[in-house]
Design a protein around this motif. Sequence first.
Motif, PDB file in Angstrom:
ATOM      1  N   LEU A 365      74.887  26.866  14.577  1.00 49.39           N
ATOM      2  CA  LEU A 365      73.366  26.255  15.332  1.00 49.39           C
ATOM      3  C   LEU A 365      72.813  26.285  15.822  1.00 49.39           C
ATOM      4  N   ASP A 366      71.369  27.106  15.938  1.00 57.48           N
ATOM      5  CA  ASP A 366      70.876  27.440  17.534  1.00 57.48           C
ATOM      6  C   ASP A 366      69.858  27.100  17.764  1.00 57.48           C
ATOM      7  N   ASP A 367      68.906  27.178  18.488  1.00 60.47           N
ATOM      8  CA  ASP A 367      68.379  26.909  19.293  1.00 60.47           C
ATOM      9  C   ASP A 367      67.573  25.881  19.190  1.00 60.47           C
ATOM     10  N   GLY A 368      67.515  24.853  20.115  1.00 58.43           N
ATOM     11  CA  GLY A 368      66.317  23.300  19.751  1.00 58.43           C
ATOM     12  C   GLY A 368      66.964  22.071  19.900  1.00 58.43           C
ATOM     13  N   LEU A 410      77.694  26.573  17.478  1.00 60.87           N
ATOM     14  CA  LEU A 410      76.448  26.349  18.780  1.00 60.87           C
ATOM     15  C   LEU A 410      76.632  27.195  19.572  1.00 60.87           C
ATOM     16  N   TRP A 411      74.630  27.228  19.544  1.00 70.86           N
ATOM     17  CA  TRP A 411      74.778  28.215  20.578  1.00 70.86           C
ATOM     18  C   TRP A 411      73.824  27.252  21.998  1.00 70.86           C
ATOM     19  N   VAL A 412      74.010  27.790  22.631  1.00 69.11           N
ATOM     20  CA  VAL A 412      73.881  27.866  24.758  1.00 69.11           C
ATOM     21  C   VAL A 412      72.937  28.511  25.390  1.00 69.11           C
ATOM     22  N   SER A 442      59.286  33.857  33.005  1.00 65.79           N
ATOM     23  CA  SER A 442      60.051  34.602  31.780  1.00 65.79           C
ATOM     24  C   SER A 442      60.218  34.000  30.055  1.00 65.79           C
ATOM     25  N   ARG A 443      59.209  33.866  29.318  1.00 69.64           N
ATOM     26  CA  ARG A 443      60.026  33.317  28.483  1.00 69.64           C
ATOM     27  C   ARG A 443      59.598  31.422  28.352  1.00 69.64           C
ATOM     28  N   ASN A 444      59.202  30.801  29.783  1.00 69.18           N
ATOM     29  CA  ASN A 444      58.407  29.885  30.154  1.00 69.18           C
ATOM     30  C   ASN A 444      60.253  29.359  30.910  1.00 69.18           C
ATOM     31  N   VAL A 475      80.773  30.098  20.046  1.00 68.76           N
ATOM     32  CA  VAL A 475      79.677  29.779  20.353  1.00 68.76           C
ATOM     33  C   VAL A 475      78.964  31.711  20.015  1.00 68.76           C
ATOM     34  N   LYS A 476      77.635  30.475  20.775  1.00 68.70           N
ATOM     35  CA  LYS A 476      76.672  32.130  20.448  1.00 68.70           C
ATOM     36  C   LYS A 476      75.675  31.830  21.905  1.00 68.70           C
ATOM     37  N   TRP A 477      76.170  32.070  23.174  1.00 72.21           N
ATOM     38  CA  TRP A 477      75.657  32.666  24.749  1.00 72.21           C
ATOM     39  C   TRP A 477      74.327  33.943  24.822  1.00 72.21           C
ATOM     40  N   ASP A 478      73.442  32.876  24.874  1.00 74.55           N
ATOM     41  CA  ASP A 478      72.470  33.704  25.283  1.00 74.55           C
ATOM     42  C   ASP A 478      71.789  33.702  26.135  1.00 74.55           C
ATOM     43  N   MET A 479      71.125  34.920  26.928  1.00 74.21           N
ATOM     44  CA  MET A 479      70.172  34.719  27.938  1.00 74.21           C
ATOM     45  C   MET A 479      68.763  35.541  27.959  1.00 74.21           C
ATOM     46  N   ASN A 480      68.011  34.650  28.059  1.00 75.19           N
ATOM     47  CA  ASN A 480      66.444  35.598  27.588  1.00 75.19           C
ATOM     48  C   ASN A 480      65.465  35.917  28.587  1.00 75.19           C
ATOM     49  N   ARG A 481      65.767  36.240  29.793  1.00 79.17           N
ATOM     50  CA  ARG A 481      64.712  36.888  30.477  1.00 79.17           C
ATOM     51  C   ARG A 481      65.139  37.482  31.243  1.00 79.17           C
ATOM     52  N   SER A 525      78.005  37.103  22.166  1.00 77.74           N
ATOM     53  CA  SER A 525      76.851  37.102  23.060  1.00 77.74           C
ATOM     54  C   SER A 525      75.866  37.978  22.946  1.00 77.74           C
ATOM     55  N   CYS A 526      75.322  37.454  23.353  1.00 74.94           N
ATOM     56  CA  CYS A 526      73.645  37.517  23.070  1.00 74.94           C
ATOM     57  C   CYS A 526      72.514  37.623  24.177  1.00 74.94           C
ATOM     58  N   SER A 527      71.220  38.662  23.863  1.00 76.40           N
ATOM     59  CA  SER A 527      70.095  38.398  25.469  1.00 76.40           C
ATOM     60  C   SER A 527      69.168  39.022  24.677  1.00 76.40           C
ATOM     61  N   GLY A 528      68.178  37.657  23.731  1.00 76.43           N
ATOM     62  CA  GLY A 528      67.014  38.087  23.536  1.00 76.43           C
ATOM     63  C   GLY A 528      68.264  39.568  22.322  1.00 76.43           C
ATOM     64  N   GLY A 529      69.100  39.108  21.559  1.00 78.99           N
ATOM     65  CA  GLY A 529      69.938  41.139  20.893  1.00 78.99           C
ATOM     66  C   GLY A 529      70.116  41.339  21.517  1.00 78.99           C
ATOM     67  N   GLY A 530      69.629  42.229  21.552  1.00 73.27           N
ATOM     68  CA  GLY A 530      70.780  43.297  21.974  1.00 73.27           C
ATOM     69  C   GLY A 530      70.547  43.581  23.803  1.00 73.27           C
ATOM     70  N   SER A 547      70.783  42.716  17.786  1.00 70.82           N
ATOM     71  CA  SER A 547      68.726  42.887  18.082  1.00 70.82           C
ATOM     72  C   SER A 547      68.292  41.705  17.615  1.00 70.82           C
ATOM     73  N   ASP A 548      67.252  41.451  18.348  1.00 74.31           N
ATOM     74  CA  ASP A 548      66.567  40.320  17.252  1.00 74.31           C
ATOM     75  C   ASP A 548      65.674  40.929  16.423  1.00 74.31           C
ATOM     76  N   ASN A 549      65.869  42.116  15.812  1.00 73.79           N
ATOM     77  CA  ASN A 549      65.052  42.900  15.393  1.00 73.79           C
ATOM     78  C   ASN A 549      66.323  42.686  13.804  1.00 73.79           C
TER      79      ASN A 549
HETATM   80  C1  DGJ Z   1      66.739  34.514  21.125  1.00 71.87           C
HETATM   81  C2  DGJ Z   1      68.182  35.171  20.246  1.00 71.87           C
HETATM   82  O1  DGJ Z   1      68.176  36.504  19.988  1.00 71.87           O
HETATM   83  C3  DGJ Z   1      67.974  34.703  18.925  1.00 71.87           C
HETATM   84  O2  DGJ Z   1      68.775  34.597  18.221  1.00 71.87           O
HETATM   85  C4  DGJ Z   1      67.543  33.229  19.239  1.00 71.87           C
HETATM   86  O3  DGJ Z   1      68.993  32.723  19.399  1.00 71.87           O
HETATM   87  C5  DGJ Z   1      67.050  32.583  20.403  1.00 71.87           C
HETATM   88  N1  DGJ Z   1      66.851  33.617  20.999  1.00 71.87           N
HETATM   89  C6  DGJ Z   1      66.768  31.057  20.537  1.00 71.87           C
HETATM   90  O4  DGJ Z   1      65.526  30.893  21.282  1.00 71.87           O
END
Ligand code: DGJ
Length: 759
Positions: A365-368, A410-412, A442-444, A475-481, A525-530, A547-549
């Motif tokens: 289960l990803d974001d949201g 789960l995504w966090v 960045s990404r709000n 767990v998918k540990w994300d970081m998006n900025r 781990s994840c940060s907007g993909g790679g 990668s998000d691609n």
């Molecule tokens: C960036 C990740 O790379 C995507 O796979 C996805 O989890 C989104 N974040 C969710 O906001």
Amino acid sequence: MGIEYNEKSEIFHLKAKDTSYIMELFKSRYVASLYWGKKIRSSDVSRILQVKYRSFSPDTDPSDRTFSLDTLPQEYPAYGNSDFRSPAYQIQLNNGSTISNAIYKQHKIFQGKAKLEGLPSTYVEAEYEAQTLEIELFDELIRLSIILSYTVYENFDVITRSVRFINRGQENIKILRALSMNVDFKDDYFDFLQLSGAHTRERQVQRRSLVTGIHSIESRRGASSHQENPFIALLRKDSNEHQGEAYGFSFVYSGNFLAQVEVDQYRTSRVSVGINPFDFSWLLEPGQCFQTPEVVMVYSDCGLNKMSQTYHKLYRTRLCRGKYRDRIRPILINNWEATYFNFNSEILLNLAKEAKELGIELFVLDDGWFSQRNSDTCCLGDWFVNKAKIPEGLYGLSNRINNLGMEFGLWVEPEMVSPNSELYKNHPDWVIHVPNRPRSESRNQLILDLSRKEVCDMIIKVISDILASANISYVKWDMNRNMTEIGSASLPPERQRETAHRYMLGLYRILDKITSTFPDILFESCSGGGGRFDPGMLYYMPQVWTSDNTDAIARLGIQYGTSIVYPQITMGAHVSAVPNHQTQRITSLKIRGDVAMSANLGYEVDLTKLVEVEKKIIKQQVTIYKDMRELVQFGIFYRLLSPFEGNETAWMIVSENKAEFVVYYYRVLAEANAPFSSLRLKGLDPEIDYQLVQMDYNILSNGEIYGGDELMYAGINIPELQGDFQSVIWRFERPQSNSIIIDNPFRYLKINCPYIRYY
Ligand code: DGJ
């Protein structure tokens, strides 16, 4: 393997598996680089060092005008006392001066490898696996010790290096620059290789010749970054994938870094890697110690591919940790590209049911799923489940998924906070920021200030509570900025430039705590993909969302580039929908599967919308992948054709005992009246025969027999392919008398069958 010190010649000879690394205590004071390369027998090699008078190079010792630090190849050069090249370190004293003069004091050699306090690093499981040399340099005036640490592994052509500063004096010392290693090569007959890119275009291989001056890559983003991976290689100009010398430098760190090569006036090459000195300093009070992160240096005498294989094995077995290090990884379905934010329990359950039908093992289960997060504009930091979407809560949902026979993940994104969250309203100072300056979003979102202990403790508590609240096995540990306006409200002015590194130390503490509290959870781990695909993160989480691609063709370059350093088991690779969400490209389900099946396979597509033939193909991919995933995930990776050099890409994976292997070939664009094409394979036993047991998704019960020698020296022919975006997989095994015939309902789906091309 071993580290020898010859007291008479004052030479250190570090012997890794097939590598020698040799240093000399020049004039009993300076640690000079003598040689690094293929193992040599003798340690008595001081003649390698060339010393000669050079105009405009200062006389470090006035009684000997042939000697200048400016021309001495050095292991850890200082700033300001006669070497004009880039220093490895620089300090500032209370009187404002910025020069230092640390010279050899003593050394010790011990079995094993010490842990780096608070930092990720490669490790040993038993002391006999490695030996460590620590050389202490000492600046008498200020009583500063600088300890250079070198570890050699018995079974790898690897030298790891790091540095520890200890203030044994009475006054504060400000460290302005503290790189983790320096080595001086006596020539510049090299190309510089880097892995550069962008979000959704990570780790593209770039190679350029060295010329006089500085060649560098760096990150100033507060993360290792999508743009530059913390890795460089020097290749002899006549080296390629499979021959010639290659030297790799991989930084075990996830934040700002600098990796540079300086070619000087005499065409020597100085390589140095470490924390980026840009906007960095560290106040070292009396009695305090500063530890730099580790650099893993690999030597190969057989090209880039052998260097990669050394990194793969070392990182897979002596950097990654935990229960999953040696375990096959589950095939997952992730709902992100299937639903984005638009889901509820029933939608998720339907997706999971389909996935289960297809043989997929883990539902993610990803974001949201929390607060009012229905877009990326809000709610990070408010980690309570959205009952409107998931009325049964995470516990209930995970049970329902488990009842289907699937694991639940789960995504966090714990490092971040949305400005409109309750967390931010209550703690506006808990973010990275500079007083009275705008806080760029960045990404709000804003970044929580992990240099603060209370913020880290809060994250540990909140995330641990979530992970304990349901049956979560991934767990998918994300970081998006990335970081802007870098500063911390909790640090005094003279420590503001410590913020970015303190953030990394805080993050590593959080990850250490959470991953050790939940040893049964597989972390990715994840940060907007790679954006943080680096060895630092791999120490805590043994796989990364590459990668998000998810476009198969773009992934060829991304996965190829990633494989330069990182093993295939660490690369999350998902089959997604077409037109692809990032590139709008339409490719067949087959090639999407064939690319993802060469790494850590997953799906990220709305399975409930598939037509029957697509389901059948996916079922088949899943079955085949399960059957060969041990080979794919733990085998030895060979790059055969580069997507950066032409229309074709190929790689193969061979089991350690060479008893089986799988070959992947991809062709991007169709060519009219195409030339004959064949692939010469690598890494096989020339003395044994191999049987073709699978071609594409066809299991062959009586496939052809080929000699290992034939496959390597004469090659295997590429079948005629029609249309763009084509791929072929061959799988070979040593023939067995009792081979099992697997019934294959898709025997009729030949590789060029036009109607599968569009799924
Ligand atoms: C960036 C990740 O790379 C995507 O796979 C996805 O989890 C989104 N974040 C969710 O906001």
